[in-house]
Design an enzyme around this catalytic site. Structure first.
Site, PDB file in Angstrom:
ATOM      1  N   HIS A 329       0.853  -1.189   0.000  1.00 53.08           N
ATOM      2  CA  HIS A 329       0.000   0.000   0.000  1.00 53.08           C
ATOM      3  C   HIS A 329       0.886   1.236   0.000  1.00 53.08           C
ATOM      4  CE1 HIS A 329      -2.902   3.016   1.525  1.00 53.08           C
ATOM      5  NE2 HIS A 329      -3.777   2.278   0.894  1.00 53.08           N
ATOM      6  N   ASP A 388      -8.068  -4.718  -0.216  1.00 50.86           N
ATOM      7  CA  ASP A 388      -8.487  -5.379  -1.447  1.00 50.86           C
ATOM      8  C   ASP A 388      -8.245  -6.884  -1.393  1.00 50.86           C
ATOM      9  OD1 ASP A 388      -9.304  -3.030  -2.840  1.00 50.86           O
ATOM     10  OD2 ASP A 388      -7.207  -2.522  -3.144  1.00 50.86           O
TER      11      ASP A 388
END
Length: 451
Positions: A329, A388
């Protein structure tokens, strides 16, 4: 023949563009360009201020990034506290989250009930909208249809161009309320016209939460369990906001700074979120997991799973990119709090739906992937699984079709977009205009007769 000629022409023009458009990567370093508005260490360039949300994954100590456990903050409140309070009162929390993001304060009981009533009264689409704007022009892609639906809403609003805060707030609340209906109806039209399946158009019920209404609208029998609705509600809370720097929220700030209308701004954000590097990332996770499940015979064998993950990292398997999707991320380093909260809640449903074996496979990959990434890339960069990684798995357990995964993100994130639009209108005051340096050489013009 005409079709082949047109294809050949397009290919020639495309090649011409590709020859002339590339830029030498060394020029970015020469001119100190912050590609993607990021510094070399991955930190985002500071381009604005916000009071809406904060994303914490590292601290800067002695000018160095130091990884810390991830935190997600909404209007100063830790997201974990918001969720814990909703669970303690056995309530759906997304509507309270919307209230907090839009108005900056936690609502009292009476304020929350009044707001929920107002939201409920706005869930229906305008008269004839479903027939004229959705059924007559269905789309194979639901995000595309949602963007078109938002733009079409302009024609149903007598005050569409009014950019006063009062009017923008009214428009934003209506869009938050209608997004689940818009997505569900777009999906039903897609089923009918592209999949050859039956189409079910149910009316949303004003007394139901956003999560309940969405599950009701996409299912032929309108049935859902309390646990299913709670899990979807959690996902909506977790996706509602993620600071001003994420691509779609930044898009809202950029577009709103031009003094354009609300529908144009929100439609642009949908276009941003649609991309697979942003909201569409969970689809890539699902595709990757399909591939892993097809090639790993024993889903409990860590050695076999690890060997296949190494092949993916070496670009020898799956899509050849060398990426483990759902890993890493831009901000979170040690942990993504959204992934942890969603994972832990999902475990309750896996036991009830018989998905425990698949869930354990996800847990093994979650544990192995960061270690293998460090070894294969010879990197000391700390990476963790992001939201996700688990969101697609959760939606799959809820029997939500994959084409609705990214639209669900939009249904949630429109709350954050609305808050950022209002913030830009109130506090921005200056159109975004970053600089681009032209690196082409000036050339003498050549007459058409001499070319």
């Amino acid at each position: 023949m005409a079709e082949n000629s047109e294809k050949t022409t397009v290919e020639k023009l495309s090649k011409l563009a590709q020859i002339n458009d590339p830029i030498d990567l060394s020029l970015y370093q020469k001119y100190n360009v912050k590609r993607g508005l990021r510094y070399a260490d991955g930190r985002g360039v500071l381009v604005g201020l916000t009071r809406i949300g904060d994303v914490l994954g590292y601290e800067i100590i002695d000018e160095q990034k130091v990884a810390v456990p991830g935190k997600l903050i909404y209007r100063g409140y830790n997201i974990e506290d918001l969720i814990r309070d909703a669970e303690a009162h056995t309530e759906f929390g997304y509507e309270q989250t919307v209230y907090l993001l839009l108005f900056g304060e936690l609502p009292t009981r009476s304020e929350l009930e009044s707001f929920k009533t107002f939201l409920g009264s706005r869930r229906m689409l305008p008269e004839h909208f479903t027939e004229d704007m959705i059924m007559k022009a269905p789309s194979v892609d639901i995000m595309n249809k949602m963007a078109r639906g938002v733009l079409a809403s302009y024609s149903y609003d007598a005050a569409a161009e009014d950019v006063s805060v009062n009017n923008i707030m009214r428009q934003c609340i209506e869009l938050v309320a209608r997004f689940p209906t818009l997505a569900a109806y777009a999906y039903q039209a897609k089923r009918r016209y592209y999949d050859g399946k039956s189409m079910y158009i149910h009316n949303p019920l004003p007394e139901l939460s956003t999560a309940e209404n969405f599950l009701r609208l996409i299912r032929h029998d309108t049935e859902y369990s309390r646990l299913e609705a709670e899990l979807l509600d959690l996902a909506l809370i977790l996706h509602a906001e993620h600071g001003g720097g994420n691509n779609s929220s930044f898009t809202i700030h950029v577009i709103s700074s031009t003094d354009t209308d609300t529908y144009s701004a929100i439609a642009a954000a949908i276009g941003s979120l649609k991309g697979r590097r942003h909201g569409g990332a969970n689809m890539k996770v699902c595709e990757m997991m399909d591939d892993i499940k097809a090639h790993v015979k024993d889903w409990s064998n860590e050695a076999e799973i690890g060997a296949y993950l190494r092949k993916i990292l070496r670009k020898e398997a799956f899509d050849g990119t060398g990426l483990i999707y759902g890993l890493g991320h831009a901000v979170y380093t040690i942990s993504d709090p959204r992934a942890i909260l969603l994972r832990d809640k999902a475990q309750e449903l896996t036991q009830a739906t018989g998905h425990m074996e698949e869930f354990n496979l996800y847990r093994i990959i979650e544990r192995l992937a960061p270690v293998l990434f460090a070894e294969e890339k010879e990197s000391d960069k700390k990476v963790c699984t992001n939201v996700d990684f688990y969101s697609g798995f959760v939606y799959g357990m809820l029997n939500i079709p994959r084409e609705l995964f990214t639209p669900l993100f939009a249904i949630s994130r429109v709350a954050g977009w609305a808050a950022h639009r209002i913030e830009e209108v109130v506090a921005g005051g200056r159109i975004y205009r970053p600089a681009y340096k032209n690196v082409s050489e000036e050339r003498a013009y050549v007459s058409i007769d001499e070319r």
